[in-house]
Write an enzyme that holds these catalytic residues in place. Sequence first.
Site, PDB file in Angstrom:
ATOM      1  N   ARG A 154      43.943  51.220  51.540  1.00  0.00           N
ATOM      2  CA  ARG A 154      45.270  50.588  51.511  1.00  0.00           C
ATOM      3  C   ARG A 154      46.265  51.367  52.370  1.00  0.00           C
ATOM      4  O   ARG A 154      47.214  50.810  52.895  1.00  0.00           O
ATOM      5  CB  ARG A 154      45.797  50.524  50.076  1.00  0.00           C
ATOM      6  CG  ARG A 154      45.124  49.432  49.293  1.00  0.00           C
ATOM      7  CD  ARG A 154      45.719  49.322  47.914  1.00  0.00           C
ATOM      8  NE  ARG A 154      45.142  48.174  47.233  1.00  0.00           N
ATOM      9  CZ  ARG A 154      45.237  47.969  45.937  1.00  0.00           C
ATOM     10  NH1 ARG A 154      45.887  48.819  45.188  1.00  0.00           N
ATOM     11  NH2 ARG A 154      44.700  46.905  45.398  1.00  0.00           N
TER      12      ARG A 154
ATOM     13  N   GLY B 281      45.051  39.859  44.058  1.00  0.00           N
ATOM     14  CA  GLY B 281      45.826  38.791  43.431  1.00  0.00           C
ATOM     15  C   GLY B 281      46.635  37.976  44.427  1.00  0.00           C
ATOM     16  O   GLY B 281      46.712  36.752  44.330  1.00  0.00           O
TER      17      GLY B 281
ATOM     18  N   LYS C 138      35.667  34.746  36.119  1.00  0.00           N
ATOM     19  CA  LYS C 138      36.388  33.776  35.308  1.00  0.00           C
ATOM     20  C   LYS C 138      36.786  32.523  36.068  1.00  0.00           C
ATOM     21  O   LYS C 138      37.375  32.595  37.136  1.00  0.00           O
ATOM     22  CB  LYS C 138      37.663  34.429  34.759  1.00  0.00           C
ATOM     23  CG  LYS C 138      37.377  35.539  33.776  1.00  0.00           C
ATOM     24  CD  LYS C 138      38.475  35.602  32.719  1.00  0.00           C
ATOM     25  CE  LYS C 138      38.256  36.704  31.713  1.00  0.00           C
ATOM     26  NZ  LYS C 138      38.803  37.995  32.138  1.00  0.00           N
TER      27      LYS C 138
ATOM     28  N   GLY D  99      39.815  41.508  45.130  1.00  0.00           N
ATOM     29  CA  GLY D  99      39.669  42.946  45.044  1.00  0.00           C
ATOM     30  C   GLY D  99      38.233  43.388  44.868  1.00  0.00           C
ATOM     31  O   GLY D  99      37.738  44.244  45.599  1.00  0.00           O
TER      32      GLY D  99
HETATM   33  P1  ADP Z   1      37.495  39.277  42.756  1.00  0.00           P
HETATM   34  O1  ADP Z   1      38.195  40.503  42.225  1.00  0.00           O
HETATM   35  O2  ADP Z   1      36.844  39.533  44.091  1.00  0.00           O
HETATM   36  O3  ADP Z   1      38.381  38.060  42.747  1.00  0.00           O
HETATM   37  P2  ADP Z   1      36.340  38.691  40.203  1.00  0.00           P
HETATM   38  O4  ADP Z   1      37.259  39.673  39.572  1.00  0.00           O
HETATM   39  O5  ADP Z   1      36.569  37.262  39.959  1.00  0.00           O
HETATM   40  O6  ADP Z   1      36.274  38.965  41.776  1.00  0.00           O
HETATM   41  O7  ADP Z   1      34.842  38.954  39.727  1.00  0.00           O
HETATM   42  C1  ADP Z   1      34.213  40.205  39.774  1.00  0.00           C
HETATM   43  C2  ADP Z   1      33.374  40.444  38.572  1.00  0.00           C
HETATM   44  O8  ADP Z   1      32.500  39.356  38.314  1.00  0.00           O
HETATM   45  C3  ADP Z   1      32.506  41.660  38.718  1.00  0.00           C
HETATM   46  O9  ADP Z   1      32.884  42.596  37.736  1.00  0.00           O
HETATM   47  C4  ADP Z   1      31.096  41.128  38.467  1.00  0.00           C
HETATM   48  O10 ADP Z   1      30.290  41.993  37.723  1.00  0.00           O
HETATM   49  C5  ADP Z   1      31.364  39.886  37.671  1.00  0.00           C
HETATM   50  N1  ADP Z   1      30.214  38.969  37.684  1.00  0.00           N
HETATM   51  C6  ADP Z   1      29.700  38.286  38.708  1.00  0.00           C
HETATM   52  N2  ADP Z   1      28.601  37.597  38.325  1.00  0.00           N
HETATM   53  C7  ADP Z   1      28.421  37.846  37.006  1.00  0.00           C
HETATM   54  C8  ADP Z   1      27.481  37.426  36.005  1.00  0.00           C
HETATM   55  N3  ADP Z   1      26.470  36.614  36.319  1.00  0.00           N
HETATM   56  N4  ADP Z   1      27.629  37.893  34.757  1.00  0.00           N
HETATM   57  C9  ADP Z   1      28.643  38.734  34.447  1.00  0.00           C
HETATM   58  N5  ADP Z   1      29.557  39.154  35.314  1.00  0.00           N
HETATM   59  C10 ADP Z   1      29.460  38.723  36.589  1.00  0.00           C
END
Ligand code: ADP
Length: 394
Positions: free
Chosen positions: A38, A375, A199, A351
Amino acid sequence: MPTLQTIRDFNPQGKRILLRVDFNVPQDEQGAITDDSRMTKALPTIQYLLEKGAKLIIMSHLGRPDGKVNENMRLTPIAKHLEVLLGKPVKKLDEAIGPSVHAEVEKLQDGEIIMLENTRFYPGEEANDPEFIKQLAELGEVFVSDGFGVSHRAHASSTGLASVLPAYAGFLIEKEMNALQPLMGEPKQPFTVILGGAKIKDKIGMIDQFIGKAQNILIGGGLANTFIAAQGNEVGQSLCEKDKLDLANELMKKAILPHQIIIATDVVIAREISETAATETVPANAVPTDAKILDVGPATVEAFTNIIKNSATILWNGPLGLTEFTPFQNGTRDVAKAVAESGAFSVLGGGDTAEVLKTLGFKDEDFSHVSTGGGASLEFLSGKKLPGIEVLYR
Ligand code: ADP
Ligand code: MG
Protein backbone atom coordinates in the site's frame (compact mmCIF):
# COMPACT_ATOMS: atom_id res chain seq x y z
CA MET A 1 -18.85 15.92 -18.51
CA PRO A 2 -16.99 16.22 -15.20
CA THR A 3 -13.53 14.72 -15.33
CA LEU A 4 -11.20 13.45 -12.65
CA GLN A 5 -8.95 16.32 -11.53
CA THR A 6 -5.44 15.00 -10.99
CA ILE A 7 -2.17 16.34 -9.61
CA ARG A 8 -1.17 17.18 -13.19
CA ASP A 9 -3.91 19.82 -13.19
CA PHE A 10 -2.23 22.28 -10.82
CA ASN A 11 1.24 23.55 -9.98
CA PRO A 12 2.41 22.03 -6.67
CA GLN A 13 5.50 24.31 -6.47
CA GLY A 14 5.79 25.78 -2.98
CA LYS A 15 2.28 24.67 -1.97
CA ARG A 16 1.45 23.04 1.34
CA ILE A 17 -0.32 19.87 0.23
CA LEU A 18 -2.44 17.71 2.50
CA LEU A 19 -1.99 14.27 0.96
CA ARG A 20 -4.31 11.45 2.08
CA VAL A 21 -2.88 7.99 1.53
CA ASP A 22 -3.95 4.55 2.70
CA PHE A 23 -0.95 3.40 4.73
CA ASN A 24 -3.11 1.02 6.77
CA VAL A 25 -0.51 -1.73 6.30
CA PRO A 26 -0.48 -5.11 8.04
CA GLN A 27 1.98 -5.33 10.96
CA ASP A 28 3.27 -8.18 13.09
CA GLU A 29 3.12 -8.23 16.90
CA GLN A 30 6.32 -6.15 17.15
CA GLY A 31 4.86 -3.53 14.83
CA ALA A 32 7.04 -4.52 11.88
CA ILE A 33 5.33 -4.01 8.51
CA THR A 34 4.62 -7.38 6.89
CA ASP A 35 3.46 -6.04 3.51
CA ASP A 36 4.26 -2.53 2.35
CA SER A 37 2.53 -2.64 -1.03
CA ARG A 38 0.00 0.00 0.00
CA MET A 39 2.95 2.29 0.64
CA THR A 40 4.92 1.49 -2.51
CA LYS A 41 1.82 2.09 -4.62
CA ALA A 42 1.57 5.68 -3.36
CA LEU A 43 5.25 6.44 -4.04
CA PRO A 44 4.78 7.78 -7.60
CA THR A 45 2.43 10.48 -6.27
CA ILE A 46 4.70 11.35 -3.34
CA GLN A 47 7.81 11.48 -5.52
CA TYR A 48 6.09 13.58 -8.19
CA LEU A 49 4.85 16.14 -5.67
CA LEU A 50 8.28 16.36 -4.00
CA GLU A 51 10.06 16.78 -7.33
CA LYS A 52 7.67 19.60 -8.17
CA GLY A 53 8.66 21.36 -4.96
CA ALA A 54 5.58 20.78 -2.83
CA LYS A 55 5.58 20.89 0.96
CA LEU A 56 4.01 17.55 1.80
CA ILE A 57 1.77 16.88 4.78
CA ILE A 58 0.87 13.19 4.70
CA MET A 59 -2.27 11.86 6.37
CA SER A 60 -3.31 8.24 6.92
CA HIS A 61 -5.25 6.09 9.30
CA LEU A 62 -4.05 2.81 10.79
CA GLY A 63 -6.33 0.18 12.28
CA ARG A 64 -9.52 1.00 14.13
CA PRO A 65 -8.65 3.16 17.16
CA ASP A 66 -12.26 4.43 17.23
CA GLY A 67 -11.56 8.11 17.83
CA LYS A 68 -9.09 7.58 20.71
CA VAL A 69 -5.31 7.57 20.98
CA ASN A 70 -4.04 4.01 20.84
CA GLU A 71 -0.30 3.59 21.43
CA ASN A 72 -0.19 0.48 19.24
CA MET A 73 -1.65 2.34 16.28
CA ARG A 74 0.71 5.30 16.02
CA LEU A 75 2.10 5.99 12.55
CA THR A 76 5.71 6.18 13.84
CA PRO A 77 6.85 2.85 12.29
CA ILE A 78 5.06 3.76 9.04
CA ALA A 79 6.91 7.09 8.83
CA LYS A 80 10.23 5.29 9.50
CA HIS A 81 9.51 2.87 6.67
CA LEU A 82 8.55 5.70 4.33
CA GLU A 83 11.95 7.28 5.04
CA VAL A 84 13.58 4.06 3.88
CA LEU A 85 11.42 3.87 0.75
CA LEU A 86 12.07 7.50 -0.20
CA GLY A 87 15.62 7.83 1.10
CA LYS A 88 14.52 11.12 2.64
CA PRO A 89 13.61 12.29 6.15
CA VAL A 90 9.93 12.16 7.11
CA LYS A 91 9.07 14.25 10.14
CA LYS A 92 6.46 12.27 12.09
CA LEU A 93 4.23 14.31 14.42
CA ASP A 94 2.37 12.85 17.39
CA GLU A 95 -0.81 14.78 16.63
CA ALA A 96 -2.80 15.58 13.50
CA ILE A 97 -4.18 19.00 14.46
CA GLY A 98 -3.44 21.76 16.95
CA PRO A 99 -0.79 24.42 17.73
CA SER A 100 2.26 22.12 17.78
CA VAL A 101 1.30 20.75 14.36
CA HIS A 102 0.90 24.31 13.06
CA ALA A 103 4.34 25.20 14.36
CA GLU A 104 5.94 22.29 12.47
CA VAL A 105 4.01 23.03 9.29
CA GLU A 106 5.27 26.65 9.43
CA LYS A 107 8.86 25.36 9.30
CA LEU A 108 8.23 23.02 6.36
CA GLN A 109 10.37 23.81 3.28
CA ASP A 110 9.73 22.96 -0.38
CA GLY A 111 10.38 19.26 -1.01
CA GLU A 112 10.10 18.32 2.69
CA ILE A 113 7.66 15.88 4.31
CA ILE A 114 5.65 15.83 7.49
CA MET A 115 3.48 12.89 8.50
CA LEU A 116 0.53 13.62 10.78
CA GLU A 117 -0.57 11.16 13.48
CA ASN A 118 -3.26 8.53 12.78
CA THR A 119 -6.33 10.53 11.72
CA ARG A 120 -8.64 8.00 13.39
CA PHE A 121 -7.35 9.04 16.84
CA TYR A 122 -9.89 11.88 16.42
CA PRO A 123 -13.64 11.19 16.54
CA GLY A 124 -14.13 13.94 13.92
CA GLU A 125 -12.39 11.83 11.28
CA GLU A 126 -14.98 9.09 10.81
CA ALA A 127 -17.81 11.49 11.69
CA ASN A 128 -16.65 13.75 8.82
CA ASP A 129 -17.05 16.57 11.34
CA PRO A 130 -16.85 20.11 9.85
CA GLU A 131 -14.81 21.39 12.81
CA PHE A 132 -12.18 18.63 12.42
CA ILE A 133 -12.14 19.21 8.65
CA LYS A 134 -11.51 22.90 9.29
CA GLN A 135 -8.64 22.18 11.69
CA LEU A 136 -6.98 19.87 9.15
CA ALA A 137 -7.62 22.26 6.28
CA GLU A 138 -5.84 25.11 8.11
CA LEU A 139 -2.60 23.17 7.69
CA GLY A 140 -2.57 23.14 3.88
CA GLU A 141 -3.56 24.90 0.69
CA VAL A 142 -4.44 21.94 -1.53
CA PHE A 143 -5.97 18.52 -0.81
CA VAL A 144 -4.66 15.54 -2.74
CA SER A 145 -6.23 12.15 -2.28
CA ASP A 146 -4.42 8.97 -3.24
CA GLY A 147 -6.05 6.71 -0.66
CA PHE A 148 -8.16 4.59 -2.98
CA GLY A 149 -8.63 2.00 -0.21
CA VAL A 150 -10.56 4.53 1.91
CA SER A 151 -12.37 6.31 -0.92
CA HIS A 152 -15.65 4.51 -0.10
CA ARG A 153 -15.63 6.24 3.29
CA ALA A 154 -16.97 9.77 3.69
CA HIS A 155 -14.37 10.61 6.33
CA ALA A 156 -12.81 14.00 7.02
CA SER A 157 -9.35 13.27 5.61
CA SER A 158 -10.54 11.14 2.66
CA THR A 159 -13.57 13.16 1.50
CA GLY A 160 -14.45 16.09 3.77
CA LEU A 161 -11.35 18.16 3.00
CA ALA A 162 -12.55 18.53 -0.59
CA SER A 163 -15.41 20.71 0.67
CA VAL A 164 -12.97 23.38 1.83
CA LEU A 165 -9.81 22.98 -0.27
CA PRO A 166 -9.16 22.50 -4.00
CA ALA A 167 -9.01 18.70 -4.39
CA TYR A 168 -7.06 16.52 -6.80
CA ALA A 169 -6.47 12.80 -7.31
CA GLY A 170 -3.04 11.23 -7.06
CA PHE A 171 -1.72 8.74 -9.59
CA LEU A 172 -2.95 5.67 -7.73
CA ILE A 173 -6.58 6.82 -7.73
CA GLU A 174 -6.20 7.81 -11.37
CA LYS A 175 -4.84 4.34 -12.18
CA GLU A 176 -7.64 2.60 -10.28
CA MET A 177 -10.27 4.66 -12.08
CA ASN A 178 -8.68 4.03 -15.48
CA ALA A 179 -8.94 0.28 -14.85
CA LEU A 180 -12.29 0.07 -13.06
CA GLN A 181 -14.31 2.70 -14.91
CA PRO A 182 -14.25 0.91 -18.30
CA LEU A 183 -15.79 -2.18 -16.68
CA MET A 184 -18.81 -0.08 -15.73
CA GLY A 185 -19.15 1.31 -19.24
CA GLU A 186 -18.98 -0.91 -22.29
CA PRO A 187 -16.15 -3.33 -21.71
CA LYS A 188 -14.75 -5.16 -24.70
CA GLN A 189 -16.65 -8.43 -25.26
CA PRO A 190 -16.52 -11.27 -24.51
CA PHE A 191 -16.47 -9.99 -20.94
CA THR A 192 -16.13 -12.63 -18.21
CA VAL A 193 -16.66 -12.07 -14.50
CA ILE A 194 -15.22 -14.65 -12.09
CA LEU A 195 -16.64 -14.62 -8.58
CA GLY A 196 -15.61 -16.62 -5.54
CA GLY A 197 -14.95 -15.92 -1.90
CA ALA A 198 -17.06 -16.47 1.10
CA LYS A 199 -20.29 -14.53 1.26
CA ILE A 200 -23.04 -13.98 -1.28
CA LYS A 201 -23.99 -10.73 0.50
CA ASP A 202 -20.71 -9.12 -0.63
CA LYS A 203 -21.21 -10.21 -4.22
CA ILE A 204 -24.92 -9.71 -4.98
CA GLY A 205 -24.27 -6.14 -6.09
CA MET A 206 -21.69 -7.28 -8.60
CA ILE A 207 -23.80 -10.14 -9.94
CA ASP A 208 -26.71 -7.72 -10.39
CA GLN A 209 -24.46 -5.17 -12.03
CA PHE A 210 -22.77 -7.51 -14.48
CA ILE A 211 -25.70 -9.68 -15.52
CA GLY A 212 -26.53 -6.90 -17.97
CA LYS A 213 -22.93 -6.53 -19.14
CA ALA A 214 -20.93 -9.74 -18.98
CA GLN A 215 -21.23 -12.65 -21.33
CA ASN A 216 -20.10 -15.07 -18.63
CA ILE A 217 -20.35 -15.08 -14.86
CA LEU A 218 -18.29 -17.94 -13.41
CA ILE A 219 -18.98 -18.84 -9.81
CA GLY A 220 -16.69 -20.83 -7.50
CA GLY A 221 -15.48 -20.64 -3.90
CA GLY A 222 -17.77 -20.64 -0.90
CA LEU A 223 -20.16 -18.51 -2.94
CA ALA A 224 -20.80 -21.43 -5.30
CA ASN A 225 -21.94 -23.62 -2.39
CA THR A 226 -25.02 -21.49 -1.87
CA PHE A 227 -25.86 -21.78 -5.57
CA ILE A 228 -25.23 -25.55 -5.53
CA ALA A 229 -27.58 -25.88 -2.55
CA ALA A 230 -30.13 -23.59 -4.24
CA GLN A 231 -30.26 -26.07 -7.13
CA GLY A 232 -31.46 -28.65 -4.62
CA ASN A 233 -28.14 -30.40 -4.01
CA GLU A 234 -26.62 -31.66 -0.77
CA VAL A 235 -23.64 -29.54 0.36
CA GLY A 236 -22.82 -31.51 3.52
CA GLN A 237 -20.81 -29.51 6.06
CA SER A 238 -19.78 -26.83 3.53
CA LEU A 239 -19.88 -23.11 4.11
CA CYS A 240 -23.34 -22.29 2.79
CA GLU A 241 -25.78 -19.45 3.44
CA LYS A 242 -28.97 -21.44 3.90
CA ASP A 243 -31.04 -18.26 4.26
CA LYS A 244 -29.84 -17.03 0.85
CA LEU A 245 -31.05 -19.93 -1.31
CA ASP A 246 -34.02 -17.96 -2.67
CA LEU A 247 -31.74 -15.07 -3.45
CA ALA A 248 -29.35 -17.38 -5.33
CA ASN A 249 -32.28 -18.76 -7.36
CA GLU A 250 -33.49 -15.24 -8.14
CA LEU A 251 -30.03 -14.23 -9.34
CA MET A 252 -29.86 -17.30 -11.59
CA LYS A 253 -33.26 -16.44 -13.05
CA LYS A 254 -32.04 -12.96 -13.92
CA ALA A 255 -29.54 -14.37 -16.42
CA ILE A 256 -30.30 -12.90 -19.83
CA LEU A 257 -28.19 -15.29 -21.90
CA PRO A 258 -28.19 -19.10 -21.90
CA HIS A 259 -25.29 -20.44 -19.81
CA GLN A 260 -24.47 -16.92 -18.69
CA ILE A 261 -24.04 -17.94 -15.05
CA ILE A 262 -21.87 -21.00 -14.65
CA ILE A 263 -21.59 -22.62 -11.24
CA ALA A 264 -18.80 -25.08 -10.34
CA THR A 265 -19.83 -28.52 -11.62
CA ASP A 266 -17.26 -30.57 -9.73
CA VAL A 267 -15.74 -29.85 -6.36
CA VAL A 268 -12.84 -30.84 -4.12
CA ILE A 269 -14.08 -32.09 -0.78
CA ALA A 270 -12.46 -33.04 2.53
CA ARG A 271 -13.62 -34.05 5.99
CA GLU A 272 -11.20 -31.75 7.75
CA ILE A 273 -9.55 -28.40 7.08
CA SER A 274 -5.80 -28.86 7.50
CA GLU A 275 -2.50 -28.87 5.61
CA THR A 276 -2.63 -32.66 5.45
CA ALA A 277 -6.35 -33.10 4.68
CA ALA A 278 -7.21 -36.01 2.41
CA THR A 279 -9.10 -34.61 -0.57
CA GLU A 280 -11.46 -36.14 -3.10
CA THR A 281 -13.10 -34.75 -6.23
CA VAL A 282 -16.83 -35.34 -6.70
CA PRO A 283 -19.58 -33.95 -8.94
CA ALA A 284 -21.24 -30.90 -7.34
CA ASN A 285 -24.47 -32.88 -7.04
CA ALA A 286 -22.88 -35.78 -5.16
CA VAL A 287 -21.38 -34.26 -2.03
CA PRO A 288 -21.55 -36.63 0.97
CA THR A 289 -23.34 -35.31 4.07
CA ASP A 290 -20.18 -35.46 6.22
CA ALA A 291 -17.92 -33.60 3.74
CA LYS A 292 -17.02 -29.96 3.08
CA ILE A 293 -16.64 -28.35 -0.36
CA LEU A 294 -13.28 -26.58 -0.23
CA ASP A 295 -12.21 -25.96 -3.85
CA VAL A 296 -13.45 -26.16 -7.41
CA GLY A 297 -12.61 -29.40 -9.23
CA PRO A 298 -10.54 -29.95 -12.41
CA ALA A 299 -13.57 -30.17 -14.76
CA THR A 300 -14.72 -26.77 -13.50
CA VAL A 301 -11.20 -25.37 -13.93
CA GLU A 302 -11.17 -26.68 -17.50
CA ALA A 303 -14.57 -25.18 -18.31
CA PHE A 304 -13.58 -21.84 -16.74
CA THR A 305 -10.22 -21.91 -18.58
CA ASN A 306 -11.89 -22.39 -21.98
CA ILE A 307 -14.10 -19.38 -21.36
CA ILE A 308 -11.21 -17.31 -20.01
CA LYS A 309 -9.09 -18.08 -23.09
CA ASN A 310 -11.78 -16.63 -25.32
CA SER A 311 -12.41 -13.52 -23.24
CA ALA A 312 -11.35 -9.99 -24.10
CA THR A 313 -12.10 -8.57 -20.65
CA ILE A 314 -11.92 -10.36 -17.30
CA LEU A 315 -12.89 -9.21 -13.83
CA TRP A 316 -12.10 -11.51 -10.92
CA ASN A 317 -13.09 -11.19 -7.29
CA GLY A 318 -12.88 -13.86 -4.64
CA PRO A 319 -10.68 -16.97 -4.25
CA LEU A 320 -12.20 -20.16 -5.69
CA GLY A 321 -11.34 -22.27 -2.66
CA LEU A 322 -10.30 -22.13 0.97
CA THR A 323 -6.89 -20.89 -0.14
CA GLU A 324 -5.46 -20.38 3.35
CA PHE A 325 -4.64 -24.13 3.14
CA THR A 326 -2.42 -25.65 0.44
CA PRO A 327 -4.71 -28.61 -0.43
CA PHE A 328 -7.43 -26.19 -1.52
CA GLN A 329 -5.36 -23.75 -3.59
CA ASN A 330 -5.30 -25.62 -6.91
CA GLY A 331 -8.46 -24.19 -8.47
CA THR A 332 -7.47 -20.60 -7.72
CA ARG A 333 -3.90 -21.15 -8.93
CA ASP A 334 -4.94 -22.82 -12.20
CA VAL A 335 -7.59 -20.23 -12.98
CA ALA A 336 -5.14 -17.41 -12.14
CA LYS A 337 -2.68 -18.96 -14.57
CA ALA A 338 -5.35 -19.03 -17.27
CA VAL A 339 -6.24 -15.38 -16.62
CA ALA A 340 -2.56 -14.34 -16.66
CA GLU A 341 -2.01 -16.15 -19.98
CA SER A 342 -5.27 -15.04 -21.59
CA GLY A 343 -4.02 -11.77 -23.04
CA ALA A 344 -7.36 -10.26 -21.98
CA PHE A 345 -7.71 -6.94 -20.16
CA SER A 346 -7.80 -8.44 -16.66
CA VAL A 347 -8.75 -6.70 -13.44
CA LEU A 348 -8.52 -8.26 -9.98
CA GLY A 349 -10.47 -6.81 -7.09
CA GLY A 350 -10.82 -7.74 -3.44
CA GLY A 351 -8.41 -7.78 -0.53
CA ASP A 352 -8.16 -11.53 -0.13
CA THR A 353 -7.96 -12.14 -3.88
CA ALA A 354 -4.93 -9.88 -4.29
CA GLU A 355 -3.23 -11.35 -1.21
CA VAL A 356 -3.84 -14.97 -2.17
CA LEU A 357 -2.49 -14.54 -5.69
CA LYS A 358 0.65 -12.96 -4.29
CA THR A 359 1.04 -15.92 -1.91
CA LEU A 360 0.63 -18.26 -4.88
CA GLY A 361 3.55 -16.53 -6.62
CA PHE A 362 1.71 -14.28 -9.08
CA LYS A 363 2.87 -10.72 -9.65
CA ASP A 364 0.90 -7.54 -10.29
CA GLU A 365 2.39 -7.56 -13.81
CA ASP A 366 0.63 -10.87 -14.58
CA PHE A 367 -2.65 -8.95 -14.74
CA SER A 368 -3.69 -5.64 -16.30
CA HIS A 369 -4.66 -4.22 -12.92
CA VAL A 370 -4.73 -5.45 -9.34
CA SER A 371 -6.92 -3.12 -7.33
CA THR A 372 -5.55 -1.88 -4.00
CA GLY A 373 -8.98 -1.17 -2.58
CA GLY A 374 -10.76 -4.22 -1.17
CA GLY A 375 -14.05 -2.71 -0.04
CA ALA A 376 -13.72 0.34 -2.27
CA SER A 377 -13.34 -1.64 -5.48
CA LEU A 378 -16.22 -3.98 -4.58
CA GLU A 379 -18.52 -1.04 -3.86
CA PHE A 380 -17.53 0.71 -7.05
CA LEU A 381 -18.03 -2.46 -9.11
CA SER A 382 -21.44 -2.93 -7.50
CA GLY A 383 -22.45 0.41 -9.01
CA LYS A 384 -22.15 2.47 -5.83
CA LYS A 385 -20.67 5.97 -5.87
CA LEU A 386 -17.44 6.38 -3.90
CA PRO A 387 -17.67 9.62 -1.90
CA GLY A 388 -13.89 10.13 -1.86
CA ILE A 389 -13.75 9.84 -5.64
CA GLU A 390 -16.89 11.83 -6.45
CA VAL A 391 -15.36 14.95 -4.88
CA LEU A 392 -12.39 14.75 -7.25
CA TYR A 393 -14.54 15.15 -10.38
CA ARG A 394 -15.21 18.66 -11.68
P1 ADP B 1 -12.15 -10.76 -1.30
O1 ADP B 1 -11.56 -10.22 -0.02
O2 ADP B 1 -11.10 -10.92 -2.38
O3 ADP B 1 -13.36 -9.99 -1.75
P2 ADP B 1 -13.69 -12.72 0.11
O4 ADP B 1 -13.40 -12.01 1.38
O5 ADP B 1 -15.05 -12.65 -0.44
O6 ADP B 1 -12.64 -12.25 -1.00
O7 ADP B 1 -13.38 -14.28 0.26
C1 ADP B 1 -12.18 -14.79 0.76
C2 ADP B 1 -12.41 -15.97 1.64
O8 ADP B 1 -13.25 -16.93 1.02
C3 ADP B 1 -11.14 -16.68 1.99
O9 ADP B 1 -10.95 -16.60 3.38
C4 ADP B 1 -11.40 -18.12 1.54
O10 ADP B 1 -10.88 -19.08 2.41
C5 ADP B 1 -12.89 -18.19 1.54
N1 ADP B 1 -13.39 -19.31 0.74
C6 ADP B 1 -13.32 -19.49 -0.58
N2 ADP B 1 -13.84 -20.69 -0.94
C7 ADP B 1 -14.27 -21.28 0.20
C8 ADP B 1 -14.93 -22.52 0.53
N3 ADP B 1 -15.21 -23.41 -0.42
N4 ADP B 1 -15.21 -22.77 1.81
C9 ADP B 1 -14.90 -21.87 2.78
N5 ADP B 1 -14.31 -20.70 2.55
C10 ADP B 1 -13.99 -20.40 1.28
MG1 MG C 1 -12.24 -10.38 2.02
